[in-house]
Design a protein around this motif. Structure first.
Motif, PDB file in Angstrom:
ATOM      1  N   LYS A 190      18.855  -3.056   5.000  1.00  0.00           N
ATOM      2  CA  LYS A 190      19.573  -2.608   6.209  1.00  0.00           C
ATOM      3  C   LYS A 190      18.707  -2.813   7.460  1.00  0.00           C
ATOM      4  CE  LYS A 190      22.910   0.254   8.022  1.00  0.00           C
ATOM      5  NZ  LYS A 190      24.101  -0.406   8.458  1.00  0.00           N
ATOM      6  N   GLN A 191      17.444  -2.372   7.374  1.00  0.00           N
ATOM      7  CA  GLN A 191      16.576  -2.454   8.560  1.00  0.00           C
ATOM      8  C   GLN A 191      16.157  -3.889   8.875  1.00  0.00           C
ATOM      9  OE1 GLN A 191      13.338   0.442   8.532  1.00  0.00           O
ATOM     10  NE2 GLN A 191      14.672   1.931   7.539  1.00  0.00           N
ATOM     11  N   ALA A 192      16.000  -4.713   7.827  1.00  0.00           N
ATOM     12  CA  ALA A 192      15.585  -6.112   8.040  1.00  0.00           C
ATOM     13  C   ALA A 192      16.795  -6.998   8.323  1.00  0.00           C
ATOM     14  CB  ALA A 192      14.837  -6.631   6.814  1.00  0.00           C
ATOM     15  N   ASN A 193      17.998  -6.403   8.206  1.00  0.00           N
ATOM     16  CA  ASN A 193      19.234  -7.136   8.449  1.00  0.00           C
ATOM     17  C   ASN A 193      19.369  -8.334   7.507  1.00  0.00           C
ATOM     18  OD1 ASN A 193      21.668  -7.464   9.678  1.00  0.00           O
ATOM     19  ND2 ASN A 193      20.877  -8.616  11.416  1.00  0.00           N
ATOM     20  N   VAL A 194      19.103  -8.094   6.216  1.00  0.00           N
ATOM     21  CA  VAL A 194      19.245  -9.145   5.198  1.00  0.00           C
ATOM     22  C   VAL A 194      20.182  -8.637   4.097  1.00  0.00           C
ATOM     23  CG1 VAL A 194      16.944 -10.103   5.640  1.00  0.00           C
ATOM     24  CG2 VAL A 194      17.227  -8.384   3.833  1.00  0.00           C
ATOM     25  N   PRO A 195      20.807  -9.553   3.349  1.00  0.00           N
ATOM     26  CA  PRO A 195      21.711  -9.114   2.287  1.00  0.00           C
ATOM     27  C   PRO A 195      20.976  -8.665   1.029  1.00  0.00           C
ATOM     28  CG  PRO A 195      21.640 -11.514   2.378  1.00  0.00           C
ATOM     29  CD  PRO A 195      20.794 -11.019   3.509  1.00  0.00           C
ATOM     30  N   ILE A 196      21.731  -8.019   0.155  1.00  0.00           N
ATOM     31  CA  ILE A 196      21.227  -7.629  -1.174  1.00  0.00           C
ATOM     32  C   ILE A 196      21.921  -8.535  -2.193  1.00  0.00           C
ATOM     33  CG2 ILE A 196      21.161  -5.788  -2.915  1.00  0.00           C
ATOM     34  CD1 ILE A 196      21.439  -3.798  -0.458  1.00  0.00           C
ATOM     35  N   THR A 249       7.583  -3.728   4.171  1.00  0.00           N
ATOM     36  CA  THR A 249       8.404  -4.837   3.706  1.00  0.00           C
ATOM     37  C   THR A 249       9.277  -5.394   4.815  1.00  0.00           C
ATOM     38  OG1 THR A 249       8.467  -3.662   1.602  1.00  0.00           O
ATOM     39  CG2 THR A 249       9.887  -5.563   1.811  1.00  0.00           C
ATOM     40  N   VAL A 250       9.832  -4.508   5.645  1.00  0.00           N
ATOM     41  CA  VAL A 250      10.636  -4.959   6.788  1.00  0.00           C
ATOM     42  C   VAL A 250       9.769  -5.820   7.707  1.00  0.00           C
ATOM     43  CG1 VAL A 250      11.888  -4.190   8.862  1.00  0.00           C
ATOM     44  CG2 VAL A 250      12.271  -3.030   6.673  1.00  0.00           C
ATOM     45  N   ALA A 251       8.504  -5.413   7.883  1.00  0.00           N
ATOM     46  CA  ALA A 251       7.572  -6.191   8.720  1.00  0.00           C
ATOM     47  C   ALA A 251       7.376  -7.592   8.136  1.00  0.00           C
ATOM     48  CB  ALA A 251       6.236  -5.460   8.822  1.00  0.00           C
ATOM     49  N   GLN A 252       7.289  -7.685   6.799  1.00  0.00           N
ATOM     50  CA  GLN A 252       7.137  -8.997   6.145  1.00  0.00           C
ATOM     51  C   GLN A 252       8.359  -9.878   6.432  1.00  0.00           C
ATOM     52  OE1 GLN A 252       4.688 -10.362   4.404  1.00  0.00           O
ATOM     53  NE2 GLN A 252       3.330  -8.635   3.961  1.00  0.00           N
ATOM     54  N   ARG A 281       8.714 -13.836   8.458  1.00  0.00           N
ATOM     55  CA  ARG A 281       8.969 -15.036   7.652  1.00  0.00           C
ATOM     56  C   ARG A 281      10.409 -15.534   7.746  1.00  0.00           C
ATOM     57  NH1 ARG A 281       5.851 -14.194   1.948  1.00  0.00           N
ATOM     58  NH2 ARG A 281       4.493 -12.469   2.509  1.00  0.00           N
ATOM     59  N   ASP A 282      10.535 -16.853   7.698  1.00  0.00           N
ATOM     60  CA  ASP A 282      11.876 -17.467   7.671  1.00  0.00           C
ATOM     61  C   ASP A 282      12.465 -17.407   6.272  1.00  0.00           C
ATOM     62  OD1 ASP A 282      11.567 -18.172  10.281  1.00  0.00           O
ATOM     63  OD2 ASP A 282      10.734 -20.145   9.821  1.00  0.00           O
ATOM     64  N   LYS A 283      11.567 -17.422   5.272  1.00  0.00           N
ATOM     65  CA  LYS A 283      12.029 -17.385   3.883  1.00  0.00           C
ATOM     66  C   LYS A 283      11.319 -16.251   3.161  1.00  0.00           C
ATOM     67  CE  LYS A 283      13.286 -22.158   2.997  1.00  0.00           C
ATOM     68  NZ  LYS A 283      13.302 -23.208   1.999  1.00  0.00           N
ATOM     69  N   LEU A 284      12.081 -15.353   2.596  1.00  0.00           N
ATOM     70  CA  LEU A 284      11.477 -14.277   1.810  1.00  0.00           C
ATOM     71  C   LEU A 284      12.533 -13.670   0.899  1.00  0.00           C
ATOM     72  CD1 LEU A 284       9.017 -12.510   1.187  1.00  0.00           C
ATOM     73  CD2 LEU A 284       9.665 -11.014   3.068  1.00  0.00           C
ATOM     74  N   LEU A 285      12.265 -13.755  -0.390  1.00  0.00           N
ATOM     75  CA  LEU A 285      13.127 -13.127  -1.396  1.00  0.00           C
ATOM     76  C   LEU A 285      12.277 -12.087  -2.111  1.00  0.00           C
ATOM     77  CD1 LEU A 285      14.717 -16.401  -2.833  1.00  0.00           C
ATOM     78  CD2 LEU A 285      15.889 -14.734  -1.380  1.00  0.00           C
ATOM     79  N   ILE A 286      12.703 -10.839  -2.081  1.00  0.00           N
ATOM     80  CA  ILE A 286      11.921  -9.768  -2.711  1.00  0.00           C
ATOM     81  C   ILE A 286      12.754  -9.132  -3.815  1.00  0.00           C
ATOM     82  CG2 ILE A 286      10.997  -7.459  -2.345  1.00  0.00           C
ATOM     83  CD1 ILE A 286       9.891  -8.374   0.244  1.00  0.00           C
ATOM     84  N   ALA A 287      12.201  -9.080  -5.010  1.00  0.00           N
ATOM     85  CA  ALA A 287      12.934  -8.511  -6.149  1.00  0.00           C
ATOM     86  C   ALA A 287      12.500  -7.068  -6.393  1.00  0.00           C
ATOM     87  CB  ALA A 287      12.670  -9.339  -7.397  1.00  0.00           C
ATOM     88  N   VAL A 288      13.486  -6.204  -6.645  1.00  0.00           N
ATOM     89  CA  VAL A 288      13.201  -4.797  -6.956  1.00  0.00           C
ATOM     90  C   VAL A 288      14.098  -4.358  -8.109  1.00  0.00           C
ATOM     91  CG1 VAL A 288      12.514  -4.106  -4.628  1.00  0.00           C
ATOM     92  CG2 VAL A 288      14.904  -4.034  -5.238  1.00  0.00           C
ATOM     93  N   THR A 289      13.647  -3.329  -8.836  1.00  0.00           N
ATOM     94  CA  THR A 289      14.523  -2.700  -9.831  1.00  0.00           C
ATOM     95  C   THR A 289      14.807  -1.303  -9.296  1.00  0.00           C
ATOM     96  OG1 THR A 289      12.550  -2.037 -11.058  1.00  0.00           O
ATOM     97  CG2 THR A 289      13.702  -3.979 -11.851  1.00  0.00           C
ATOM     98  N   GLU A 298       0.857  -1.195   0.000  1.00  0.00           N
ATOM     99  CA  GLU A 298       0.000   0.000   0.000  1.00  0.00           C
ATOM    100  C   GLU A 298       0.886   1.236   0.000  1.00  0.00           C
ATOM    101  OE1 GLU A 298      -3.531   0.035   2.501  1.00  0.00           O
ATOM    102  OE2 GLU A 298      -3.110  -2.049   2.999  1.00  0.00           O
ATOM    103  N   ARG A 299       0.974   1.875  -1.156  1.00  0.00           N
ATOM    104  CA  ARG A 299       1.905   2.998  -1.313  1.00  0.00           C
ATOM    105  C   ARG A 299       1.579   4.172  -0.396  1.00  0.00           C
ATOM    106  NH1 ARG A 299       3.419   2.325  -7.099  1.00  0.00           N
ATOM    107  NH2 ARG A 299       5.158   0.871  -6.914  1.00  0.00           N
ATOM    108  N   GLY A 300       0.270   4.467  -0.252  1.00  0.00           N
ATOM    109  CA  GLY A 300      -0.092   5.654   0.516  1.00  0.00           C
ATOM    110  C   GLY A 300      -0.157   5.420   2.013  1.00  0.00           C
ATOM    111  N   LYS A 301      -0.035   4.164   2.436  1.00  0.00           N
ATOM    112  CA  LYS A 301      -0.230   3.812   3.838  1.00  0.00           C
ATOM    113  C   LYS A 301       0.865   4.411   4.724  1.00  0.00           C
ATOM    114  CE  LYS A 301      -0.853  -0.290   6.693  1.00  0.00           C
ATOM    115  NZ  LYS A 301      -0.648  -1.729   6.755  1.00  0.00           N
ATOM    116  N   ALA A 302       0.469   4.832   5.918  1.00  0.00           N
ATOM    117  CA  ALA A 302       1.459   5.344   6.880  1.00  0.00           C
ATOM    118  C   ALA A 302       2.472   4.235   7.154  1.00  0.00           C
ATOM    119  CB  ALA A 302       0.758   5.755   8.159  1.00  0.00           C
ATOM    120  N   GLY A 303       3.722   4.629   7.271  1.00  0.00           N
ATOM    121  CA  GLY A 303       4.734   3.590   7.481  1.00  0.00           C
ATOM    122  C   GLY A 303       5.428   3.259   6.177  1.00  0.00           C
ATOM    123  N   GLY A 304       4.718   3.459   5.073  1.00  0.00           N
ATOM    124  CA  GLY A 304       5.361   3.345   3.768  1.00  0.00           C
ATOM    125  C   GLY A 304       5.855   1.966   3.405  1.00  0.00           C
ATOM    126  N   MET A 305       6.414   1.907   2.211  1.00  0.00           N
ATOM    127  CA  MET A 305       6.820   0.642   1.613  1.00  0.00           C
ATOM    128  C   MET A 305       7.941  -0.033   2.393  1.00  0.00           C
ATOM    129  SD  MET A 305       8.200   0.080  -2.222  1.00  0.00           S
ATOM    130  CE  MET A 305       9.927   0.242  -1.789  1.00  0.00           C
TER     131      MET A 305
END
Length: 201
Positions: A139-145, A104-107, A111-119, A93-100
């Motif tokens: 950075k906030q989710a403490n996961v690699p890129i 995503t960090v909440a997701q 979850r133990d497994k989550l791969l999210i693709a972005v351009t 939800e782009r307009g939602k408070a807390g933003g993208m």
């Protein structure tokens, strides 16, 4: 090589995977290998053509990676929503408070497994600046890129580098720009500004 005994017991590859692998073979492209990482942000590029997305989807199927793509939540209404979810889309939800970034960090936290693709370039044509949400999420989710590079000269869709965000964001970004610039895009004239600076060096 596998003996015939074990081959019989081996799980048959899903049809979608076989079709995707055949498509890559027919077009002379190679995809993978994908790093053995369960939670990461995948930054794909350089992005200069609609074919990049097609290539990414085919590679995702060929490698059987459960990769999610963020798509605005308003598209998830009705039967299209079911299809998008099947294809690995995740409503944001782009307009939602807390933003993208926060959504995503909440997701990632859930979850133990989550791969999210972005351009990160955000557009196919000459973006002067990148959208840096992908970096803040990692950075906030403490996961690699994981970098996903489409190289139209070598005909490879590869994942050559894993970057763990440090305390020096600018240095990390320069590293990513340099790697993106090492791949030959479909339309070099449409490269984003940060990549164009390093391209051909």
């Amino acid at each position: 090589l596998m003996s015939h005994h074990t081959e019989g017991r081996k799980r048959r590859a899903p049809l979608g995977q076989l079709i995707a692998q055949a498509l890559l073979r027919l077009t002379g492209w190679r995809a993978g290998p994908f790093p053995d990482i369960d939670r990461a942000v995948i930054a794909g590029g350089p992005h200069t053509s609609n074919w990049d997305g097609v290539l990414a989807l085919v590679s995702r199927s060929a490698l059987q990676q459960d990769v999610n793509v963020m798509i605005k939540h308003s598209l998830f209404k009705g039967p299209l929503g079911w299809l998008l979810r099947k294809l690995g889309a995740m409503p944001i939800e782009r307009g939602k408070a807390g933003g993208m970034v926060e959504q995503t960090v909440a997701q990632f936290r859930q979850r133990d497994k989550l791969l999210i693709a972005v351009t990160p370039e955000g557009t196919r044509s000459n973006a002067e600046q990148w959208k840096l949400g992908f970096y803040h999420i990692a950075k906030q989710a403490n996961v690699p890129i994981i970098l996903a590079l489409a190289d139209y000269k070598a005909k490879t869709f590869s994942f050559p580098v894993v970057i763990y965000p440090s305390d020096d964001m600018e240095a990390d970004l320069q590293q990513i720009y340099t790697h993106f610039a090492s791949a030959t895009p479909k339309h070099p004239s449409k490269l984003s500004g940060p990549v164009r600076e390093h391209y051909g060096k």
